[in-house]
Design an enzyme around this catalytic site. Structure first.
Site, short mmCIF file in Angstrom:
data_model
loop_
_atom_site.label_atom_id
_atom_site.label_comp_id
_atom_site.label_asym_id
_atom_site.label_seq_id
_atom_site.Cartn_x
_atom_site.Cartn_y
_atom_site.Cartn_z
N ASP A 237 -4.05 4.35 -1.64
CA ASP A 237 -3.66 3.05 -2.22
C ASP A 237 -2.15 2.88 -2.33
O ASP A 237 -1.66 2.19 -3.24
CB ASP A 237 -4.30 2.88 -3.61
CG ASP A 237 -5.81 2.71 -3.53
OD1 ASP A 237 -6.28 2.17 -2.51
OD2 ASP A 237 -6.51 3.13 -4.45
N ASP A 238 -1.40 3.50 -1.43
CA ASP A 238 0.06 3.42 -1.50
C ASP A 238 0.65 2.92 -0.18
O ASP A 238 1.84 3.09 0.07
CB ASP A 238 0.65 4.80 -1.85
CG ASP A 238 2.10 4.71 -2.29
OD1 ASP A 238 2.45 3.74 -3.00
OD2 ASP A 238 2.89 5.60 -1.91
#
EC number: 3.5.1.10
Length: 286
Positions: free
Chosen positions: A230-231
């Site tokens: 999620d980055d």
């Protein structure tokens, strides 16, 4: 009709004078009719980014010869670039688990022509969405995934994706973490959607935890998937105000609405070649 027979060039390189002129003059040499042009300069990174689309009617350079003809300009200015043709529809695979709202939205937009692509397959780790796939005439493949068979499951997924010559993978609430090896095969070609509570409300039941904290805004974020969970580079985000009158079910319903819209925007922009990713962020061209 011109957009139906056009080419789009995406360029990034160190910023310097004369870049717009160099690209425009090159296209003009071959009688290009430019339809759209947009550019951005990142002063911090000293980087020039551009998207330019032109009509292929009357364009005198065969596209199979484009790379060789453009190479001297690209080498002179140290350009990273890619060109795409509107006549070739990207091939998009959708991964889904049990939550169907994003899948339903994507399939509807695809059916009515908002998403200009082919969808050769849907991959899932559950049977729940098979009926949706069959209704739209799309092959549906169930590959169970657990901590003991993850490598084997991804190998099966790779085989399906390669056989279907997939260009883009969309995680429409696919509740499995992709391995580093998987992501490496598809750089900036895997799009995910998640709620914007991260990192404050990550993990299970984020809407329940947000409700307990009395949040005033909820949101959703679409991004490219990288090896760091999620980055990846953010493509699109949206938020909605929450009232004290909203209960957990209200938050979940409103969150689903946001997720659908934000994911579909990101997918459409990718399909239209409007995104350039660099240094873990993106430029979205008009």
């Amino acid at each position: 009709m011109s957009n139906k027979h056009s080419a789009t060039l995406l360029v990034s390189c160190p910023d310097s004078q004369g870049l717009v002129a160099a690209i425009a003059n090159f296209l003009l040499t071959y009688n290009a009719n430019i339809l759209h042009a947009d550019q951005h300069q990142d002063a911090v990174e000293n980087l020039f980014l551009m998207r330019i689309q032109w009509d292929l009617h009357g364009f005198s350079l065969p596209m199979e010869s484009f790379a060789a003809a453009f190479a001297p300009i690209a080498e002179k200015h140290n350009m990273s670039w890619e060109v795409s043709l509107s006549s070739r529809k990207p091939r998009m695979a959708i991964f889904v688990s049990k939550y169907e709202h994003c899948l339903v939205d994507l399939l509807h937009r695809w059916r009515i022509g908002e998403l200009d692509c082919d969808i050769p397959l849907i991959v899932s780790n559950h049977e729940d969405c098979r009926g949706l796939a069959e209704y739209h005439g799309i092959p549906y493949h169930v590959i169970s995934v657990n901590k003991d068979n993850k490598e084997q499951a991804e190998a099966e997924q790779w085989a399906l994706l390669e056989a279907a010559e997939v260009d883009l993978i969309v995680l429409a609430r696919y509740m499995q973490v992709l391995s580093h090896k998987f992501v490496e095969r598809y750089p900036h070609r895997v799009i995910n959607i998640h709620h914007s509570f991260l990192p404050a409300f990550d993990g299970a039941k984020p809407y329940h935890r947000a409700f307990a904290r009395g949040v005033k805004l909820i949101g959703a974020t679409s991004h490219y998937v990288t090896e760091i969970l999620d980055d990846g580079p953010i493509i699109e985000q949206e938020v909605m105000r929450i009232s004290h009158r909203d209960d957990v079910d209200d938050l979940i319903q409103k969150g689903r609405d946001l997720e659908r819209v934000v994911l579909s925007r990101a997918v459409r922009w990718h399909l239209e070649n409007r995104i350039l990713a660099y240094n873990n962020k993106t430029v979205i061209f008009d």
